[in-house]
Write a protein that holds these residues in place. Structure first.
Motif, PDB file in Angstrom:
ATOM      1  N   CYS A  28      74.765  14.900 -83.838  1.00 15.09           N
ATOM      2  CA  CYS A  28      74.407  15.820 -82.754  1.00 15.09           C
ATOM      3  C   CYS A  28      75.193  15.513 -81.480  1.00 15.09           C
ATOM      4  O   CYS A  28      75.222  14.382 -81.028  1.00 15.09           O
ATOM      5  CB  CYS A  28      72.917  15.743 -82.463  1.00 15.09           C
ATOM      6  SG  CYS A  28      72.433  16.688 -81.010  1.00 15.09           S
ATOM      7  N   TYR A  29      75.836  16.528 -80.877  1.00 17.61           N
ATOM      8  CA  TYR A  29      76.486  16.316 -79.584  1.00 17.61           C
ATOM      9  C   TYR A  29      75.800  17.107 -78.468  1.00 17.61           C
ATOM     10  O   TYR A  29      76.401  17.419 -77.453  1.00 17.61           O
ATOM     11  CB  TYR A  29      77.991  16.488 -79.630  1.00 17.61           C
ATOM     12  CG  TYR A  29      78.562  17.820 -80.141  1.00 17.61           C
ATOM     13  CD1 TYR A  29      77.904  19.025 -79.968  1.00 17.61           C
ATOM     14  CD2 TYR A  29      79.817  17.835 -80.750  1.00 17.61           C
ATOM     15  CE1 TYR A  29      78.466  20.223 -80.411  1.00 17.61           C
ATOM     16  CE2 TYR A  29      80.395  19.024 -81.194  1.00 17.61           C
ATOM     17  CZ  TYR A  29      79.707  20.207 -81.020  1.00 17.61           C
ATOM     18  OH  TYR A  29      80.267  21.382 -81.438  1.00 17.61           O
ATOM     19  N   GLN A  30      74.547  17.454 -78.698  1.00 17.54           N
ATOM     20  CA  GLN A  30      73.698  17.974 -77.619  1.00 17.54           C
ATOM     21  C   GLN A  30      74.157  19.304 -77.021  1.00 17.54           C
ATOM     22  O   GLN A  30      73.989  19.534 -75.832  1.00 17.54           O
ATOM     23  CB  GLN A  30      73.565  16.902 -76.509  1.00 17.54           C
ATOM     24  CG  GLN A  30      72.791  15.670 -76.954  1.00 17.54           C
ATOM     25  CD  GLN A  30      71.301  15.965 -77.091  1.00 17.54           C
ATOM     26  OE1 GLN A  30      70.659  16.423 -76.171  1.00 17.54           O
ATOM     27  NE2 GLN A  30      70.758  15.716 -78.281  1.00 17.54           N
ATOM     28  N   CYS A  31      74.694  20.176 -77.832  1.00 17.06           N
ATOM     29  CA  CYS A  31      75.196  21.444 -77.300  1.00 17.06           C
ATOM     30  C   CYS A  31      74.087  22.456 -77.022  1.00 17.06           C
ATOM     31  O   CYS A  31      74.283  23.431 -76.324  1.00 17.06           O
ATOM     32  CB  CYS A  31      76.199  22.049 -78.262  1.00 17.06           C
ATOM     33  SG  CYS A  31      75.433  22.610 -79.803  1.00 17.06           S
ATOM     34  N   SER A  32      72.923  22.256 -77.652  1.00 14.64           N
ATOM     35  CA  SER A  32      71.758  23.116 -77.419  1.00 14.64           C
ATOM     36  C   SER A  32      71.782  24.453 -78.165  1.00 14.64           C
ATOM     37  O   SER A  32      70.926  25.298 -77.932  1.00 14.64           O
ATOM     38  CB  SER A  32      71.561  23.380 -75.918  1.00 14.64           C
ATOM     39  OG  SER A  32      70.199  23.327 -75.631  1.00 14.64           O
ATOM     40  N   THR A  33      72.737  24.627 -79.042  1.00 11.00           N
ATOM     41  CA  THR A  33      72.760  25.869 -79.838  1.00 11.00           C
ATOM     42  C   THR A  33      71.432  26.056 -80.575  1.00 11.00           C
ATOM     43  O   THR A  33      70.910  27.164 -80.673  1.00 11.00           O
ATOM     44  CB  THR A  33      73.914  25.806 -80.862  1.00 11.00           C
ATOM     45  OG1 THR A  33      75.121  25.583 -80.155  1.00 11.00           O
ATOM     46  CG2 THR A  33      74.022  27.085 -81.661  1.00 11.00           C
ATOM     47  N   CYS A  34      70.895  24.954 -81.090  1.00  8.30           N
ATOM     48  CA  CYS A  34      69.639  25.027 -81.847  1.00  8.30           C
ATOM     49  C   CYS A  34      68.516  25.618 -81.000  1.00  8.30           C
ATOM     50  O   CYS A  34      67.829  26.556 -81.410  1.00  8.30           O
ATOM     51  CB  CYS A  34      69.241  23.651 -82.371  1.00  8.30           C
ATOM     52  SG  CYS A  34      69.346  22.327 -81.167  1.00  8.30           S
ATOM     53  N   ARG A  50      66.546  20.446 -79.400  1.00  6.00           N
ATOM     54  CA  ARG A  50      67.622  19.574 -78.939  1.00  6.00           C
ATOM     55  C   ARG A  50      67.064  18.323 -78.275  1.00  6.00           C
ATOM     56  O   ARG A  50      67.525  17.212 -78.482  1.00  6.00           O
ATOM     57  CB  ARG A  50      68.530  20.297 -77.931  1.00  6.00           C
ATOM     58  CG  ARG A  50      69.675  19.407 -77.454  1.00  6.00           C
ATOM     59  CD  ARG A  50      70.215  19.737 -76.081  1.00  6.00           C
ATOM     60  NE  ARG A  50      69.225  19.860 -75.032  1.00  6.00           N
ATOM     61  CZ  ARG A  50      68.678  18.842 -74.371  1.00  6.00           C
ATOM     62  NH1 ARG A  50      68.998  17.601 -74.663  1.00  6.00           N
ATOM     63  NH2 ARG A  50      67.773  19.069 -73.433  1.00  6.00           N
ATOM     64  N   ILE A  53      65.773  15.774 -80.637  1.00  4.20           N
ATOM     65  CA  ILE A  53      66.880  15.011 -81.214  1.00  4.20           C
ATOM     66  C   ILE A  53      67.392  13.970 -80.224  1.00  4.20           C
ATOM     67  O   ILE A  53      67.615  12.813 -80.574  1.00  4.20           O
ATOM     68  CB  ILE A  53      68.013  15.973 -81.638  1.00  4.20           C
ATOM     69  CG1 ILE A  53      67.517  16.843 -82.796  1.00  4.20           C
ATOM     70  CG2 ILE A  53      69.262  15.196 -82.051  1.00  4.20           C
ATOM     71  CD1 ILE A  53      68.427  17.977 -83.148  1.00  4.20           C
ATOM     72  N   CYS A  83      74.037  25.254 -86.187  1.00  5.67           N
ATOM     73  CA  CYS A  83      74.491  24.005 -85.582  1.00  5.67           C
ATOM     74  C   CYS A  83      75.952  23.727 -85.928  1.00  5.67           C
ATOM     75  O   CYS A  83      76.331  23.689 -87.092  1.00  5.67           O
ATOM     76  CB  CYS A  83      73.627  22.845 -86.069  1.00  5.67           C
ATOM     77  SG  CYS A  83      74.280  21.239 -85.577  1.00  5.67           S
ATOM     78  N   PRO A  84      76.811  23.533 -84.900  1.00  2.00           N
ATOM     79  CA  PRO A  84      78.233  23.298 -85.177  1.00  2.00           C
ATOM     80  C   PRO A  84      78.478  21.921 -85.788  1.00  2.00           C
ATOM     81  O   PRO A  84      79.558  21.660 -86.310  1.00  2.00           O
ATOM     82  CB  PRO A  84      78.884  23.400 -83.793  1.00  2.00           C
ATOM     83  CG  PRO A  84      77.791  23.095 -82.829  1.00  2.00           C
ATOM     84  CD  PRO A  84      76.522  23.582 -83.458  1.00  2.00           C
ATOM     85  N   VAL A  87      73.802  19.337 -88.309  1.00  2.00           N
ATOM     86  CA  VAL A  87      72.733  18.334 -88.166  1.00  2.00           C
ATOM     87  C   VAL A  87      71.535  18.629 -89.092  1.00  2.00           C
ATOM     88  O   VAL A  87      70.739  17.754 -89.382  1.00  2.00           O
ATOM     89  CB  VAL A  87      72.287  18.244 -86.679  1.00  2.00           C
ATOM     90  CG1 VAL A  87      71.094  17.342 -86.503  1.00  2.00           C
ATOM     91  CG2 VAL A  87      73.446  17.718 -85.836  1.00  2.00           C
ATOM     92  N   ILE A  89      68.807  20.580 -88.579  1.00  2.00           N
ATOM     93  CA  ILE A  89      67.659  20.281 -87.719  1.00  2.00           C
ATOM     94  C   ILE A  89      66.336  20.572 -88.411  1.00  2.00           C
ATOM     95  O   ILE A  89      65.376  19.815 -88.277  1.00  2.00           O
ATOM     96  CB  ILE A  89      67.727  21.076 -86.391  1.00  2.00           C
ATOM     97  CG1 ILE A  89      69.048  20.845 -85.694  1.00  2.00           C
ATOM     98  CG2 ILE A  89      66.613  20.676 -85.457  1.00  2.00           C
ATOM     99  CD1 ILE A  89      70.061  21.921 -85.872  1.00  2.00           C
TER     100      ILE A  89
HETATM  101  S1  SF4 Z   1      72.958  22.694 -82.367  1.00  2.00           S
HETATM  102 FE1  SF4 Z   1      73.352  20.774 -83.518  1.00  2.00          FE
HETATM  103  S2  SF4 Z   1      74.810  19.620 -82.227  1.00  2.00           S
HETATM  104 FE2  SF4 Z   1      73.945  21.235 -80.935  1.00  2.00          FE
HETATM  105  S3  SF4 Z   1      72.183  20.232 -79.904  1.00  2.00           S
HETATM  106 FE3  SF4 Z   1      71.373  21.212 -81.745  1.00  2.00          FE
HETATM  107  S4  SF4 Z   1      71.452  19.626 -83.309  1.00  2.00           S
HETATM  108 FE4  SF4 Z   1      72.764  18.946 -81.646  1.00  2.00          FE
END
Ligand code: SF4
Ligand code: SF4
Lengths: 208, 288
Positions: A28-34, A50, A53, A83-84, A87, A89
């Motif tokens: 996970c790089y914390q992009c917040s797409t989820c 996010r 995680i 998720c790019p 992960v 989730i």
């Molecule tokens: S979409 Fe994937 S990479 Fe981005 S915050 Fe959520 S878990 Fe992390």
């Protein structure tokens, strides 16, 4: 509230990654797409996968495991699909939930959700009959959720009175649609229930 | 489509809440000359309540093995059964150790990965195919339809058989029978809330309400779907949702097999169109 660094558990992320479904946590790089695509967040804005995680990565074990938000995920897979970083989730949340259940069984935390009770009742009917048996499920779940038989029956009636009538009128339950007077009210049982018994004995979740 | 016999896994709701989906699935395949042979003694797939992946795999290994012993692919009308069957199939194909472990639990769980698990919609559009279906249509269904796919047809990527963001298989069937798809892309794949129904009905109702109201706003005569849990939320619970939010929606909700069945000229009663909770009379008036 600031994080108390001395209370962080650096091993928590590995604990999660050892559970099936939790393997990809550290990608996970914390992009917040989820979170942005989550249909539950849309309704409960404080719900934030996010963040769960991030807290897991930081090692906020107790806060994560006792977080009631773990149990309102709708299991819809939107986050997993988008998720790019792959992960997974939806699966990851399941992994964390299973750790939380173990912790509760060990008396270390209290889960503020009826979801585990529902899952247990579901699996009990499946284990016993091999098929879902709605009525048996409800008769176990509602009293457990409400803390007593009487309160449970009341809550069940409230949820099912109108719904049950609808099912009855359309012959989906009861005598009107063929399939016997007690259609939908008695369990459908498979023959090889022995096999299910074995599966649950070997793989059933602890204490279920 | 060369196979004329497929193993059929109806799924638990087929006996009660989703009996119209089961009836219409059987009727449509009969009309198409493909024999659905109900998998004898099939068991529940574990739905979304068996959270341990290994448990799900074991439960579905039994069903897959039942089909394998008959040498038949396995088809189900339920999105969640499909997801569980397909992911179990995948896991078992890839993991010899796991196969051995399950066989150790009981010999009936021995599955060697020689059959495929499929969803009814996938079989209809991708195996039988639009060309063959179009030759068998006898009626035009002059409806405006909101095609609703829900979660497990286009997600997760490992088991999906349609696009995750803009799935098209039901759209194609709807066009084929002369009906019209209303603009619904933004709602097509949004979760109906079903998995939260028993524990957080408040959230689940809100999720379902959004879908129902969007279909109405888009001018749909009905919603068409392909999963019994979605059907439960959007059809069977619709009066509860109306009561909870004090709104009138009255949106008929039918299964894709019911809609296709109408175009194939099957009796509405045989398709269970008298079983849907929200009245379907208005739909029947538009079958020419
Ligand atoms: S979409 Fe994937 S990479 Fe981005 S915050 Fe959520 S878990 Fe992390
Ligand atoms: S699976 Fe759960 S966290 Fe992910 S988008 Fe759906 S409801 Fe949100």
């Amino acid at each position: 509230m600031p994080i108390k660094t001395w209370e962080l558990d650096p091993n928590f992320k590995y604990e999660i990654m050892n559970e099936p479904g939790g393997e990809h946590l550290t990608a996970c790089y914390q992009c917040s797409t989820c979170t942005l695509g989550c249909p539950v967040t849309e309704i409960i804005p404080s719900y934030n996968p996010r963040k769960i995680i991030q807290m897991s990565l930081l090692g906020m074990r107790k806060e994560v495991l006792s977080n009631a938000d773990l149990w309102i995920c709708a299991l819809c897979q939107t986050c997993t699909a988008r998720c790019p970083q792959d992960v997974m989730i939806c699966e990851l949340m399941g992994a964390i939930r299973r750790i939380a259940e173990e912790e509760e069984a060990a008396g270390n935390i209290k889960i503020e959700s009826a979801r585990p009770l529902f899952e247990k009742a579901f699996l009990h009917t499946l284990q016993k009959y091999g098929r879902l048996y709605d009525m048996g499920l409800a008769l176990e779940y509602y009293p457990n959720r409400e803390g007593s038989k009487i309160k449970g029956m009341k809550a069940m009636m409230k949820d099912y009175k109108d719904f049950g009538m609808r099912m009855f009128k359309k012959g989906k339950m009861g005598p009107l649609g063929g399939g016997g007077v007690f259609k939908g009210m008695l369990p459908e049982k498979i023959k090889e229930r022995e096999v299910l018994k074995k599966i649950f004995e070997q793989l059933g979740e602890k204490e279920k | 489509m060369s196979e004329k016999k497929i193993a059929y896994h109806p799924g638990c709701p087929s006996a009660t809440t989703a009996m119209e989906q089961d009836m219409s699935t059987r009727a449509v395949f009969e009309k198409l000359g493909i024999e659905l042979e109900e998998l004898e003694d099939w068991n529940c797939c574990g739905a979304l309540e068996a959270e341990d992946p290994k448990l799900v795999i074991a439960l579905n290994a039994r069903n897959l093995a039942l089909a394998e012993r008959k040498g038949q692919d396995i088809v189900t009308p339920c999105s969640i059964c499909y997801y569980n069957l397909a992911r179990a199939d995948q896991a078992l194909r890839e993991d010899e150790k796991l196969r051995a472990e399950l066989k150790e639990i009981d010999s009936s769980l021995e599955y060697n990965g020689t059959v495929k698990a499929k969803h009814v919609l996938d079989v209809l559009v991708n195996d039988i195919g639009l060309a063959e279906l179009s030759g068998k249509l006898v009626k035009k269904v002059n409806l405006k339809v909101a095609p609703y796919y829900g979660c497990y047809l286009g997600r997760p990527p490992e088991t999906a058989f349609d696009d995750p963001d803009d799935p098209v298989l039901m759209d194609q069937l709807i066009e084929l029978i002369g009906a019209e798809n209303v603009p619904f892309s933004y709602m097509k794949t949004k979760c109906c809330g079903g998995p939260l129904m028993m524990t957080r009905a408040d959230i689940a109702f809100e999720m379902a309400r959004k879908i129902l109201e969007s279909a109405k706003k888009a001018g749909a005569d009905c919603i068409v779907l392909a999963c019994p849990l979605c059907g439960m939320m959007l059809d069977a619970k619709q009066p509860d949702i109306e009561a909870a939010f004090k709104v009138k929606i009255e949106m008929p909700v039918i299964y894709i097999t019911q809609l296709l069945g109408l175009a194939l000229g099957i009796e509405p009663k045989k398709l269970g169109l008298n079983k849907n909770i929200i009245d379907t009379k208005k739909i029947l008036e538009k079958v020419m």
